[in-house]
Design a protein around this motif. Structure first.
Motif, mmCIF file in Angstrom:
data_model
loop_
_atom_site.group_PDB
_atom_site.id
_atom_site.type_symbol
_atom_site.label_atom_id
_atom_site.label_comp_id
_atom_site.label_asym_id
_atom_site.label_seq_id
_atom_site.Cartn_x
_atom_site.Cartn_y
_atom_site.Cartn_z
ATOM 1 N N SER A 277 0.844 -1.185 0.000
ATOM 2 C CA SER A 277 0.000 0.000 0.000
ATOM 3 C C SER A 277 0.885 1.242 0.000
ATOM 4 O O SER A 277 1.744 1.391 0.862
ATOM 5 C CB SER A 277 -0.869 -0.031 1.259
ATOM 6 N N ASN A 278 0.697 2.103 -0.978
ATOM 7 C CA ASN A 278 1.521 3.303 -1.113
ATOM 8 C C ASN A 278 0.670 4.553 -0.915
ATOM 9 O O ASN A 278 -0.359 4.713 -1.578
ATOM 10 C CB ASN A 278 2.160 3.355 -2.502
ATOM 11 N N GLU A 279 1.099 5.429 -0.029
ATOM 12 C CA GLU A 279 0.351 6.646 0.256
ATOM 13 C C GLU A 279 0.248 7.510 -0.994
ATOM 14 O O GLU A 279 1.252 7.791 -1.642
ATOM 15 C CB GLU A 279 1.033 7.420 1.392
ATOM 16 N N GLY A 280 -0.967 7.853 -1.333
ATOM 17 C CA GLY A 280 -1.199 8.743 -2.458
ATOM 18 C C GLY A 280 -1.139 8.104 -3.826
ATOM 19 O O GLY A 280 -1.263 8.805 -4.839
ATOM 20 N N SER A 281 -0.981 6.818 -3.891
ATOM 21 C CA SER A 281 -0.960 6.153 -5.199
ATOM 22 C C SER A 281 -1.595 4.766 -5.089
ATOM 23 O O SER A 281 -1.966 4.334 -4.002
ATOM 24 C CB SER A 281 0.468 6.043 -5.733
ATOM 25 N N LYS A 282 -1.703 4.098 -6.216
ATOM 26 C CA LYS A 282 -2.349 2.790 -6.229
ATOM 27 C C LYS A 282 -1.509 1.738 -5.539
ATOM 28 O O LYS A 282 -0.274 1.770 -5.583
ATOM 29 C CB LYS A 282 -2.623 2.364 -7.671
ATOM 30 N N ALA A 283 -2.196 0.782 -4.955
ATOM 31 C CA ALA A 283 -1.505 -0.327 -4.307
ATOM 32 C C ALA A 283 -0.936 -1.275 -5.353
ATOM 33 O O ALA A 283 -1.430 -1.352 -6.485
ATOM 34 C CB ALA A 283 -2.455 -1.067 -3.383
ATOM 35 N N THR A 284 0.073 -1.988 -4.959
ATOM 36 C CA THR A 284 0.672 -3.017 -5.813
ATOM 37 C C THR A 284 0.284 -4.371 -5.256
ATOM 38 O O THR A 284 0.586 -4.667 -4.094
ATOM 39 C CB THR A 284 2.208 -2.880 -5.827
ATOM 40 N N TYR A 285 -0.358 -5.189 -6.083
ATOM 41 C CA TYR A 285 -0.868 -6.473 -5.626
ATOM 42 C C TYR A 285 0.048 -7.617 -6.046
ATOM 43 O O TYR A 285 0.628 -7.593 -7.130
ATOM 44 C CB TYR A 285 -2.262 -6.712 -6.185
ATOM 45 N N GLU A 286 0.128 -8.625 -5.196
ATOM 46 C CA GLU A 286 0.895 -9.815 -5.540
ATOM 47 C C GLU A 286 0.096 -10.658 -6.540
ATOM 48 O O GLU A 286 -1.131 -10.553 -6.637
ATOM 49 C CB GLU A 286 1.196 -10.628 -4.282
ATOM 50 N N GLN A 287 0.826 -11.477 -7.247
ATOM 51 C CA GLN A 287 0.180 -12.324 -8.247
ATOM 52 C C GLN A 287 -0.857 -13.224 -7.587
ATOM 53 O O GLN A 287 -0.603 -13.817 -6.530
ATOM 54 C CB GLN A 287 1.246 -13.183 -8.944
ATOM 55 N N GLY A 288 -2.028 -13.270 -8.208
ATOM 56 C CA GLY A 288 -3.093 -14.118 -7.681
ATOM 57 C C GLY A 288 -4.027 -13.424 -6.712
ATOM 58 O O GLY A 288 -5.041 -14.004 -6.319
ATOM 59 N N VAL A 289 -3.727 -12.201 -6.321
ATOM 60 C CA VAL A 289 -4.599 -11.445 -5.416
ATOM 61 C C VAL A 289 -5.463 -10.509 -6.252
ATOM 62 O O VAL A 289 -4.941 -9.682 -7.007
ATOM 63 C CB VAL A 289 -3.769 -10.637 -4.399
ATOM 64 N N LYS B 239 -11.297 -7.215 -5.509
ATOM 65 C CA LYS B 239 -11.918 -7.842 -4.351
ATOM 66 C C LYS B 239 -11.305 -7.298 -3.051
ATOM 67 O O LYS B 239 -11.995 -7.115 -2.063
ATOM 68 C CB LYS B 239 -11.711 -9.353 -4.400
ATOM 69 N N PHE B 240 -10.036 -7.064 -3.083
ATOM 70 C CA PHE B 240 -9.320 -6.554 -1.899
ATOM 71 C C PHE B 240 -8.879 -5.119 -2.200
ATOM 72 O O PHE B 240 -7.799 -4.874 -2.720
ATOM 73 C CB PHE B 240 -8.123 -7.440 -1.578
ATOM 74 N N LEU B 241 -9.768 -4.184 -1.843
ATOM 75 C CA LEU B 241 -9.510 -2.773 -2.137
ATOM 76 C C LEU B 241 -8.625 -2.164 -1.053
ATOM 77 O O LEU B 241 -8.924 -2.270 0.127
ATOM 78 C CB LEU B 241 -10.836 -2.010 -2.219
ATOM 79 N N ILE B 242 -7.564 -1.524 -1.481
ATOM 80 C CA ILE B 242 -6.635 -0.913 -0.537
ATOM 81 C C ILE B 242 -6.595 0.578 -0.782
ATOM 82 O O ILE B 242 -6.429 1.030 -1.919
ATOM 83 C CB ILE B 242 -5.233 -1.525 -0.670
ATOM 84 N N ASN B 243 -6.737 1.322 0.311
ATOM 85 C CA ASN B 243 -6.693 2.776 0.247
ATOM 86 C C ASN B 243 -5.691 3.271 1.274
ATOM 87 O O ASN B 243 -5.759 2.935 2.443
ATOM 88 C CB ASN B 243 -8.078 3.366 0.543
ATOM 89 N N HIS B 244 -4.759 4.077 0.831
ATOM 90 C CA HIS B 244 -3.717 4.606 1.725
ATOM 91 C C HIS B 244 -3.772 6.125 1.614
ATOM 92 O O HIS B 244 -2.926 6.751 0.988
ATOM 93 C CB HIS B 244 -2.359 4.059 1.280
ATOM 94 N N ALA B 245 -4.796 6.684 2.223
ATOM 95 C CA ALA B 245 -5.115 8.089 2.006
ATOM 96 C C ALA B 245 -4.258 9.040 2.824
ATOM 97 O O ALA B 245 -4.177 10.233 2.521
ATOM 98 C CB ALA B 245 -6.587 8.341 2.309
ATOM 99 N N LEU C 275 -2.503 5.938 7.822
ATOM 100 C CA LEU C 275 -3.653 5.059 7.727
ATOM 101 C C LEU C 275 -3.738 4.377 6.372
ATOM 102 O O LEU C 275 -3.705 5.012 5.326
ATOM 103 C CB LEU C 275 -4.953 5.838 7.968
ATOM 104 N N SER C 276 -3.861 3.057 6.414
ATOM 105 C CA SER C 276 -4.157 2.265 5.217
ATOM 106 C C SER C 276 -5.363 1.387 5.554
ATOM 107 O O SER C 276 -5.477 0.895 6.683
ATOM 108 C CB SER C 276 -2.966 1.390 4.823
ATOM 109 N N THR C 277 -6.262 1.234 4.586
ATOM 110 C CA THR C 277 -7.422 0.381 4.820
ATOM 111 C C THR C 277 -7.489 -0.718 3.768
ATOM 112 O O THR C 277 -7.129 -0.506 2.603
ATOM 113 C CB THR C 277 -8.739 1.191 4.789
#
Lengths: 116, 112
Positions: free
Chosen positions: A50-62, A66-72, A76-78
């Motif tokens: 999870s990167n603040e201010g940008s899109k998350a990087t997901y591992e292969q197969g995730v 379905k798994f929304l990540i927000n690092h606003a 705080l990351s959700t």
């Protein structure tokens, strides 16, 4: 030492609903946080970065949808598990570091999700 | 991250020292050796880390072989609260803020 806190520590939800898990760095700013998933008797598996201010990087197969990540913010990351199903039941753990370059990472207490 | 090899499980009597081994024969010169442990139903916690020299802190000691291809985590007096899964992980000094990659670790049981 640095502290990372997760909330909730456990949650039970019905199949098809969405669940949000929060991860906070309490006494430091974390531009990067990591989300792991752990099934019973297994090791931790990295899900995403999870990167603040940008899109998350997901591992292969995730599945990113379905798994929304927000690092606003820097503390705080959700992680939102959307349309949860029983197979999503797991122990979700976040981590962060205030010392890049091989310093120690700090982990949250974990959030146990049970989907009925 | 380079791979590590640990025994699946170990057992210790309370109040006795415990030596947890880790092999990392493919370690590179910039890899730090990290140890974390995970108590039941909790997130992992940092134990100790080192590069070349042996390290001591309030939780444990880390003995690193001269060729750095193996290391040993030493708990000087095991207590029941030390029962956990212990993970030995290599982390490149130059890797920046990257995640830890967990293997299976060693499950330590402590007998009263």
């Amino acid at each position: 030492g640095a502290v990372v806190s997760q909330h909730p520590s456990w949650v039970i939800c019905k199949s098809g609903t969405s669940v949000k898990i929060e991860c906070r760095s309490l006494d430091f700013q974390a531009t990067t946080m990591f989300w792991y998933r752990q099934f019973p008797k297994q090791s931790l598996m990295l899900m995403a970065t999870s990167n603040e201010g940008s899109k998350a990087t997901y591992e292969q197969g995730v599945e990113k949808d379905k798994f929304l990540i927000n690092h606003a913010s820097l503390t705080l990351s959700t992680l939102t598990v959307t349309s949860a199903h029983p197979e999503d039941s797991s122990f979700y753990i976040c981590s962060a570091s205030n010392r890049p370059r091989a310093g120690e990472l700090f982990f949250g207490e974990g959030s146990r999700l049970t989907v009925l | 991250d380079a791979k590590t090899t640990q025994p699946n499980s170990m057992e210790s009597n309370e109040e006795e020292p415990v030596h947890l081994p880790c092999n990392h024969s493919t370690i590179s010169g910039t890899d730090y050796i990290h140890w974390y442990r995970q108590l039941p139903s909790q997130g992992p916690e940092y134990v100790i880390h080192g590069l070349t020299s042996n390290v001591n802190n309030r939780m444990a000691s880390l003995a690193i072989a001269e060729d750095r291809k193996s290391s040993t985590l030493i708990l000087h007096r095991a207590t029941l609260r030390d029962a956990a899964v212990y993970y030995c992980i290599l982390r490149d000094f130059n890797s920046g803020n990257t995640p830890l990659v967990f293997g299976k670790g060693t499950r330590l049981s402590v007998i009263a």
